[in-house]
Design a protein around this motif. Sequence first.
Motif, mmCIF file in Angstrom:
data_model
loop_
_atom_site.group_PDB
_atom_site.id
_atom_site.type_symbol
_atom_site.label_atom_id
_atom_site.label_comp_id
_atom_site.label_asym_id
_atom_site.label_seq_id
_atom_site.Cartn_x
_atom_site.Cartn_y
_atom_site.Cartn_z
ATOM 1 N N SER A 182 0.710 -1.407 -0.459
ATOM 2 C CA SER A 182 0.106 0.160 0.329
ATOM 3 C C SER A 182 0.649 1.246 -0.144
ATOM 4 C CB SER A 182 -0.941 0.291 1.280
ATOM 5 O OG SER A 182 0.364 0.029 2.398
ATOM 6 N N SER A 183 -0.062 2.663 -0.349
ATOM 7 C CA SER A 183 0.124 3.486 -0.256
ATOM 8 C C SER A 183 1.417 3.903 1.134
ATOM 9 C CB SER A 183 0.377 4.946 -0.715
ATOM 10 O OG SER A 183 -1.133 5.153 0.130
ATOM 11 N N SER A 184 0.813 3.935 2.062
ATOM 12 C CA SER A 184 1.252 3.286 3.499
ATOM 13 C C SER A 184 2.273 2.660 4.020
ATOM 14 C CB SER A 184 0.283 3.572 4.850
ATOM 15 O OG SER A 184 0.133 2.231 4.661
ATOM 16 N N ASP A 185 2.396 1.663 2.935
ATOM 17 C CA ASP A 185 3.561 0.670 3.671
ATOM 18 C C ASP A 185 4.955 1.143 2.833
ATOM 19 O OD1 ASP A 185 2.531 -1.410 4.546
ATOM 20 O OD2 ASP A 185 2.616 -2.848 2.792
ATOM 21 N N ALA A 186 4.708 2.485 1.255
ATOM 22 C CA ALA A 186 5.435 2.540 0.795
ATOM 23 C C ALA A 186 6.006 3.939 1.823
ATOM 24 C CB ALA A 186 5.576 2.730 -0.734
ATOM 25 N N ALA A 187 5.572 4.685 2.503
ATOM 26 C CA ALA A 187 5.354 5.540 2.934
ATOM 27 C C ALA A 187 6.625 5.684 4.624
ATOM 28 C CB ALA A 187 3.848 6.795 2.725
ATOM 29 N N GLU A 188 5.637 4.496 5.215
ATOM 30 C CA GLU A 188 7.249 4.262 5.915
ATOM 31 C C GLU A 188 7.928 3.811 5.640
ATOM 32 O OE1 GLU A 188 6.017 0.723 9.333
ATOM 33 O OE2 GLU A 188 3.966 1.443 8.734
ATOM 34 N N LEU A 189 8.548 3.233 4.648
ATOM 35 C CA LEU A 189 9.595 3.048 4.195
ATOM 36 C C LEU A 189 10.526 4.009 4.223
ATOM 37 C CD1 LEU A 189 11.774 -0.046 4.021
ATOM 38 C CD2 LEU A 189 10.599 0.823 1.423
ATOM 39 N N LEU A 190 9.664 4.668 3.595
ATOM 40 C CA LEU A 190 10.581 5.887 2.619
ATOM 41 C C LEU A 190 11.226 7.336 3.718
ATOM 42 C CD1 LEU A 190 8.458 6.449 -0.677
ATOM 43 C CD2 LEU A 190 11.218 6.562 -0.651
ATOM 44 N N PHE A 191 10.122 7.239 4.695
ATOM 45 C CA PHE A 191 10.037 7.744 6.026
ATOM 46 C C PHE A 191 11.523 7.163 6.824
ATOM 47 C CE2 PHE A 191 9.172 10.178 10.296
ATOM 48 C CZ PHE A 191 9.578 11.719 9.976
ATOM 49 N N GLU A 192 11.589 6.458 7.074
ATOM 50 C CA GLU A 192 12.817 5.314 7.342
ATOM 51 C C GLU A 192 14.153 5.786 7.252
ATOM 52 O OE1 GLU A 192 13.692 1.050 8.907
ATOM 53 O OE2 GLU A 192 11.799 1.560 8.788
ATOM 54 N N TYR A 193 14.184 5.543 6.052
ATOM 55 C CA TYR A 193 15.259 5.570 5.385
ATOM 56 C C TYR A 193 15.735 6.876 5.065
ATOM 57 C CZ TYR A 193 16.494 0.695 5.702
ATOM 58 O OH TYR A 193 16.016 -0.780 6.055
ATOM 59 N N TRP A 194 14.588 8.385 5.381
ATOM 60 C CA TRP A 194 15.133 9.916 4.936
ATOM 61 C C TRP A 194 16.024 9.868 6.252
ATOM 62 C CZ3 TRP A 194 11.870 10.579 0.189
ATOM 63 C CH2 TRP A 194 12.404 11.368 -0.528
ATOM 64 N N ASP A 195 16.889 10.695 5.773
ATOM 65 C CA ASP A 195 18.029 11.296 6.086
ATOM 66 C C ASP A 195 16.897 12.760 7.038
ATOM 67 O OD1 ASP A 195 19.407 13.576 7.569
ATOM 68 O OD2 ASP A 195 21.168 13.658 5.893
ATOM 69 N N LYS A 196 16.903 12.324 8.727
ATOM 70 C CA LYS A 196 16.122 13.866 8.902
ATOM 71 C C LYS A 196 16.538 14.988 9.464
ATOM 72 C CE LYS A 196 12.833 10.311 9.707
ATOM 73 N NZ LYS A 196 13.433 9.436 9.268
ATOM 74 N N ASP A 197 17.611 14.483 9.266
ATOM 75 C CA ASP A 197 18.840 16.258 9.694
ATOM 76 C C ASP A 197 17.798 16.917 8.255
ATOM 77 O OD1 ASP A 197 19.662 15.512 11.999
ATOM 78 O OD2 ASP A 197 21.661 14.627 10.801
#
Length: 149
Positions: free
Chosen positions: A26-41
């Motif tokens: 689902s789109s939420s699976d994709a968004a969760e994965l992407l957010f996890e790997y996005w540089d929070k800084d």
Amino acid sequence: MKDKVNEIQISYKDRISISKSPSIKSSSDAAELLFEYWDKDTIALYENFKVVLLNNSNRVKGIYELSKGGITGTLVDIRILFATILKSLTVGIILSHNHPSGKLQASNADIQLTKKIQKAAQFFDIAVLDHVIITPNGNFYSFADNGIL
């Protein structure tokens, strides 16, 4: 005597078994994965464009960061995008970029770029499954969920 030319080497290396890789349902699976790997800084500072590379079971082969941009945009070179997709023998992709402003709406430029990539992908039988916009607080906007794809 023959002219000398450079050697071109193309490779893709599995570091983990694809069976242990997450599956996108689902789109939420994709968004969760992407957010996890996005540089929070940097997610709130400037735009990045990434692509999730998928196999035919929608298991993640990898995430490739295609570009880092400025405060309000980033340049996407479609030739580099497809070189990466083809090198990795990918059959499905999820496009993604962030909106540092937190705005959860696709711009006309976002929509046009997605349509251009989708059109090119058809030539290679590559499925563009979604384009997900991520915000600094983890909210997301899905092109597929909103009927743009």
